[in-house]
Scaffold this motif. Structure first.
Motif, PDB file in Angstrom:
ATOM      1  N   UNK A  39       0.868  -1.072   0.071  1.00 57.44           N
ATOM      2  CA  UNK A  39      -0.102   0.117   0.048  1.00 57.44           C
ATOM      3  C   UNK A  39       0.945   1.285   0.082  1.00 57.44           C
ATOM      4  N   UNK A  40       0.500   2.118  -0.917  1.00 58.40           N
ATOM      5  CA  UNK A  40       1.521   3.408  -0.855  1.00 58.40           C
ATOM      6  C   UNK A  40       1.430   4.259   0.269  1.00 58.40           C
ATOM      7  N   UNK A  41       2.357   4.959   0.771  1.00 59.56           N
ATOM      8  CA  UNK A  41       2.369   5.748   2.051  1.00 59.56           C
ATOM      9  C   UNK A  41       1.024   6.815   1.830  1.00 59.56           C
ATOM     10  N   UNK A  42       0.484   6.980   2.880  1.00 56.27           N
ATOM     11  CA  UNK A  42      -0.512   7.843   2.902  1.00 56.27           C
ATOM     12  C   UNK A  42      -1.986   7.260   2.251  1.00 56.27           C
ATOM     13  N   UNK A  43      -1.982   6.298   1.815  1.00 56.49           N
ATOM     14  CA  UNK A  43      -3.057   5.403   1.237  1.00 56.49           C
ATOM     15  C   UNK A  43      -3.331   4.100   2.035  1.00 56.49           C
ATOM     16  N   UNK A  44      -3.038   3.880   3.187  1.00 55.93           N
ATOM     17  CA  UNK A  44      -2.788   2.699   3.990  1.00 55.93           C
ATOM     18  C   UNK A  44      -4.450   2.527   4.424  1.00 55.93           C
ATOM     19  N   UNK A  45      -4.978   1.263   4.331  1.00 58.87           N
ATOM     20  CA  UNK A  45      -6.264   1.428   5.010  1.00 58.87           C
ATOM     21  C   UNK A  45      -6.171   0.823   6.385  1.00 58.87           C
ATOM     22  N   UNK A  46      -6.872   1.667   7.263  1.00 61.23           N
ATOM     23  CA  UNK A  46      -6.638   1.414   8.805  1.00 61.23           C
ATOM     24  C   UNK A  46      -7.145   0.032   9.269  1.00 61.23           C
ATOM     25  N   UNK A  47      -6.322  -0.725   9.859  1.00 63.30           N
ATOM     26  CA  UNK A  47      -6.732  -1.996  10.294  1.00 63.30           C
ATOM     27  C   UNK A  47      -6.176  -3.003   9.445  1.00 63.30           C
TER      28      UNK A  47
END
Length: 68
Positions: A39-47
């Motif tokens: 996942x690109x930095x800043x676009x991570x899905x929480x959890x």
């Protein structure tokens, strides 16, 4: 640019037909076989920070893009 100008000049001189094509998005139309990216930095899905994405289309920076 000099090479392109030279090709155009030679084609004009020889009377060759020239065609224009749009290749900027050529890699976006290729099919891939099992390519995953983080996942690109800043676009991570929480959890789901440890998850990866499976790509469906080729991207320019991939090693597999020219083969796709």
């Amino acid at each position: 640019m000099e090479t392109i100008r030279l090709i155009i000049a030679v084609a004009s001189w020889k009377g060759w037909k020239m065609f224009q094509s749009y290749v900027k998005s050529a890699f976006f139309n290729g099919e891939l076989e099992e390519v995953y990216v983080d996942q690109p930095p800043g676009f991570e899905v929480k959890g789901k920070e440890g998850y990866v994405y499976k790509l469906r289309k080729a991207l320019y920076d991939l090693k597999q893009a020219p083969r796709a």
